[in-house]
Design a protein around this motif. Sequence first.
Motif, PDB file in Angstrom:
ATOM      1  N   SER A 180       0.793  -1.125   0.099  1.00 29.00           N
ATOM      2  CA  SER A 180      -0.073  -0.096  -0.212  1.00 29.00           C
ATOM      3  C   SER A 180       0.847   1.382   0.187  1.00 29.00           C
ATOM      4  CB  SER A 180      -1.050   0.019   1.313  1.00 29.00           C
ATOM      5  OG  SER A 180      -1.827   0.890   1.229  1.00 29.00           O
ATOM      6  N   SER A 181       0.266   2.337  -0.051  1.00 26.92           N
ATOM      7  CA  SER A 181       0.875   3.658   0.088  1.00 26.92           C
ATOM      8  C   SER A 181       1.185   4.013   1.434  1.00 26.92           C
ATOM      9  CB  SER A 181       0.272   4.717  -0.537  1.00 26.92           C
ATOM     10  OG  SER A 181      -1.200   5.265   0.138  1.00 26.92           O
ATOM     11  N   ARG A 182       2.198   4.687   1.447  1.00 36.68           N
ATOM     12  CA  ARG A 182       2.928   5.241   2.990  1.00 36.68           C
ATOM     13  C   ARG A 182       1.585   6.110   3.692  1.00 36.68           C
ATOM     14  NH1 ARG A 182       4.433   9.203   6.238  1.00 36.68           N
ATOM     15  NH2 ARG A 182       6.480   8.654   7.643  1.00 36.68           N
ATOM     16  N   GLN A 183       1.144   6.847   2.842  1.00 33.91           N
ATOM     17  CA  GLN A 183      -0.121   7.835   3.451  1.00 33.91           C
ATOM     18  C   GLN A 183      -1.396   6.883   3.767  1.00 33.91           C
ATOM     19  OE1 GLN A 183      -1.776  10.864   0.609  1.00 33.91           O
ATOM     20  NE2 GLN A 183      -3.368  11.437   1.923  1.00 33.91           N
ATOM     21  N   THR A 184      -1.485   6.004   3.158  1.00 36.86           N
ATOM     22  CA  THR A 184      -2.794   5.028   3.735  1.00 36.86           C
ATOM     23  C   THR A 184      -2.384   4.318   4.672  1.00 36.86           C
ATOM     24  OG1 THR A 184      -3.264   4.692   1.316  1.00 36.86           O
ATOM     25  CG2 THR A 184      -4.081   2.984   2.883  1.00 36.86           C
ATOM     26  N   VAL A 185      -1.134   3.740   4.939  1.00 39.72           N
ATOM     27  CA  VAL A 185      -0.624   2.975   6.021  1.00 39.72           C
ATOM     28  C   VAL A 185      -0.762   3.797   7.211  1.00 39.72           C
ATOM     29  CG1 VAL A 185       1.420   1.981   7.153  1.00 39.72           C
ATOM     30  CG2 VAL A 185       0.553   1.261   4.908  1.00 39.72           C
ATOM     31  N   SER A 186      -0.041   5.083   7.007  1.00 33.61           N
ATOM     32  CA  SER A 186      -0.095   5.981   8.314  1.00 33.61           C
ATOM     33  C   SER A 186      -1.470   6.535   8.800  1.00 33.61           C
ATOM     34  CB  SER A 186       0.878   7.608   7.632  1.00 33.61           C
ATOM     35  OG  SER A 186       0.734   8.348   8.922  1.00 33.61           O
ATOM     36  N   THR A 187      -2.427   6.610   7.840  1.00 37.34           N
ATOM     37  CA  THR A 187      -3.599   6.938   8.289  1.00 37.34           C
ATOM     38  C   THR A 187      -4.315   5.716   9.289  1.00 37.34           C
ATOM     39  OG1 THR A 187      -4.076   8.406   6.283  1.00 37.34           O
ATOM     40  CG2 THR A 187      -6.083   7.557   7.543  1.00 37.34           C
ATOM     41  N   LEU A 188      -4.224   4.489   8.573  1.00 32.22           N
ATOM     42  CA  LEU A 188      -4.690   3.374   9.219  1.00 32.22           C
ATOM     43  C   LEU A 188      -4.250   3.079  10.534  1.00 32.22           C
ATOM     44  CD1 LEU A 188      -4.934   1.034   6.254  1.00 32.22           C
ATOM     45  CD2 LEU A 188      -6.725   1.949   7.347  1.00 32.22           C
ATOM     46  N   ILE A 189      -2.870   3.316  10.747  1.00 40.35           N
ATOM     47  CA  ILE A 189      -2.141   3.347  11.941  1.00 40.35           C
ATOM     48  C   ILE A 189      -2.796   4.223  13.121  1.00 40.35           C
ATOM     49  CG2 ILE A 189       0.140   3.493  13.379  1.00 40.35           C
ATOM     50  CD1 ILE A 189       1.392   2.305  10.976  1.00 40.35           C
ATOM     51  N   SER A 190      -2.984   5.695  12.609  1.00 39.60           N
ATOM     52  CA  SER A 190      -3.514   6.503  13.147  1.00 39.60           C
ATOM     53  C   SER A 190      -4.900   6.469  13.960  1.00 39.60           C
ATOM     54  CB  SER A 190      -3.535   7.896  12.239  1.00 39.60           C
ATOM     55  OG  SER A 190      -2.300   8.243  12.086  1.00 39.60           O
ATOM     56  N   ASN A 191      -5.791   5.707  12.836  1.00 37.48           N
ATOM     57  CA  ASN A 191      -6.924   5.183  13.175  1.00 37.48           C
ATOM     58  C   ASN A 191      -7.042   4.243  14.394  1.00 37.48           C
ATOM     59  OD1 ASN A 191      -8.113   6.943  11.357  1.00 37.48           O
ATOM     60  ND2 ASN A 191      -8.368   5.312   9.772  1.00 37.48           N
ATOM     61  N   LEU A 192      -6.093   3.192  14.035  1.00 41.03           N
ATOM     62  CA  LEU A 192      -6.029   2.127  15.198  1.00 41.03           C
ATOM     63  C   LEU A 192      -5.615   2.826  16.684  1.00 41.03           C
ATOM     64  CD1 LEU A 192      -4.108  -0.383  13.186  1.00 41.03           C
ATOM     65  CD2 LEU A 192      -6.607  -0.642  13.975  1.00 41.03           C
ATOM     66  N   GLU A 193      -4.864   3.732  16.419  1.00 41.63           N
ATOM     67  CA  GLU A 193      -4.389   4.778  17.785  1.00 41.63           C
ATOM     68  C   GLU A 193      -5.880   5.076  18.376  1.00 41.63           C
ATOM     69  OE1 GLU A 193      -0.315   6.053  18.687  1.00 41.63           O
ATOM     70  OE2 GLU A 193      -0.521   6.487  16.131  1.00 41.63           O
ATOM     71  N   LYS A 194      -6.387   6.037  17.509  1.00 46.53           N
ATOM     72  CA  LYS A 194      -7.606   6.734  17.915  1.00 46.53           C
ATOM     73  C   LYS A 194      -8.492   5.521  18.699  1.00 46.53           C
ATOM     74  CE  LYS A 194      -7.190  10.203  14.566  1.00 46.53           C
ATOM     75  NZ  LYS A 194      -7.873  10.902  13.341  1.00 46.53           N
ATOM     76  N   ASP A 195      -8.635   4.565  18.044  1.00 43.21           N
ATOM     77  CA  ASP A 195      -9.658   3.375  18.460  1.00 43.21           C
ATOM     78  C   ASP A 195      -9.176   2.695  19.685  1.00 43.21           C
ATOM     79  OD1 ASP A 195     -11.418   4.177  16.286  1.00 43.21           O
ATOM     80  OD2 ASP A 195     -10.752   2.623  15.250  1.00 43.21           O
ATOM     81  N   GLY A 196      -8.052   3.019  20.118  1.00 38.58           N
ATOM     82  CA  GLY A 196      -7.403   2.374  21.385  1.00 38.58           C
ATOM     83  C   GLY A 196      -7.061   0.882  21.263  1.00 38.58           C
ATOM     84  N   VAL A 197      -6.792   0.480  19.980  1.00 40.63           N
ATOM     85  CA  VAL A 197      -6.257  -0.699  19.577  1.00 40.63           C
ATOM     86  C   VAL A 197      -4.644  -0.933  19.585  1.00 40.63           C
ATOM     87  CG1 VAL A 197      -6.035  -2.405  18.001  1.00 40.63           C
ATOM     88  CG2 VAL A 197      -8.011  -1.082  18.231  1.00 40.63           C
ATOM     89  N   LEU A 198      -3.946   0.124  19.487  1.00 41.74           N
ATOM     90  CA  LEU A 198      -2.667   0.241  19.450  1.00 41.74           C
ATOM     91  C   LEU A 198      -2.133   1.535  20.000  1.00 41.74           C
ATOM     92  CD1 LEU A 198      -1.064   1.427  16.876  1.00 41.74           C
ATOM     93  CD2 LEU A 198      -1.308  -0.855  15.994  1.00 41.74           C
ATOM     94  N   LYS A 199      -0.580   1.535  20.435  1.00 41.70           N
ATOM     95  CA  LYS A 199      -0.160   3.059  20.643  1.00 41.70           C
ATOM     96  C   LYS A 199       1.334   2.900  20.078  1.00 41.70           C
ATOM     97  CE  LYS A 199       1.210   5.954  24.531  1.00 41.70           C
ATOM     98  NZ  LYS A 199       1.146   6.092  25.910  1.00 41.70           N
ATOM     99  N   LYS A 200       1.622   3.997  19.308  1.00 48.10           N
ATOM    100  CA  LYS A 200       3.120   3.985  18.908  1.00 48.10           C
ATOM    101  C   LYS A 200       3.860   4.537  19.820  1.00 48.10           C
ATOM    102  CE  LYS A 200       5.962   5.710  15.203  1.00 48.10           C
ATOM    103  NZ  LYS A 200       5.888   6.522  14.039  1.00 48.10           N
ATOM    104  N   VAL A 201       4.812   3.690  20.538  1.00 44.18           N
ATOM    105  CA  VAL A 201       5.682   3.973  21.471  1.00 44.18           C
ATOM    106  C   VAL A 201       6.959   4.840  21.112  1.00 44.18           C
ATOM    107  CG1 VAL A 201       7.182   3.058  23.555  1.00 44.18           C
ATOM    108  CG2 VAL A 201       4.936   1.977  22.823  1.00 44.18           C
ATOM    109  N   ALA A 202       7.429   4.492  19.990  1.00 50.32           N
ATOM    110  CA  ALA A 202       8.782   5.049  19.571  1.00 50.32           C
ATOM    111  C   ALA A 202       8.813   4.501  18.153  1.00 50.32           C
ATOM    112  CB  ALA A 202      10.095   4.856  20.296  1.00 50.32           C
TER     113      ALA A 202
END
Length: 223
Positions: A180-202
């Motif tokens: 996929s594209s970097r933009q799409t992946v970045s958006t999906l990770i952000s959505n997972l963070e907003k939904d409380g599924v995961l958190k980017k630590v570093a």
Amino acid sequence: MSGRHHKAKLNLLDILSKEENKTILAELNERSYRKRHLLFMPYHKEDLVFIVKEGKLRVYLGLDGKELSVAILGPGDVYSTHTRAYVEALEDTTILTCHAFKFFKLAGEQQSLNLALISSMGAMMSGTIATIENLYFNCTDKRVAAFFYEQALLNGEPNAAGTYLDIGLTVDNIAKIVGSSRQTVSTLISNLEKDGVLKKVARGEYLIKDMAELQVIANSCPE
């Protein structure tokens, strides 16, 4: 999505450092590469076996102008140059190389090394199958969730807050792996963070806060 669980593999580098394997270690040649360097192309003229000493490599196929990632190699992983695949450095990387015939002749004399080789190759094949399943059996907007779920099962470290995952990959790297594209992946990770599924630590490190929900998302492709 399969129900695989993390299973520790034997550390090939540790096995090679043992006294009984010093002869084999002496036959390995060290090569270092910078990030983004293309180490090997399909049917490389040297028939080599290589072991990753430091860093991270991406193994991928070139199909009709597109790239299909099939494996990510890290320290202790082993691979061969005589394939149809490209091998690219995702970060500064050092490998140990040996002519394939010589390596397997020497390795055949040491049972502990054979077991480590089988363990390393088995782990790599498991990861390759998971990657292909993700690309071909999951719809595009679910591939990131499936990627994180598989990685957490195979390499995650459970703790009180969830499952810690150090994948050592940038968002751009993950995008290449899931096709996929970097933009799409970045958006999906952000959505997972907003939904409380995961958190980017570093950079390259994540905390999976809700494995059950991540599994649901990874398996919820609509018809």
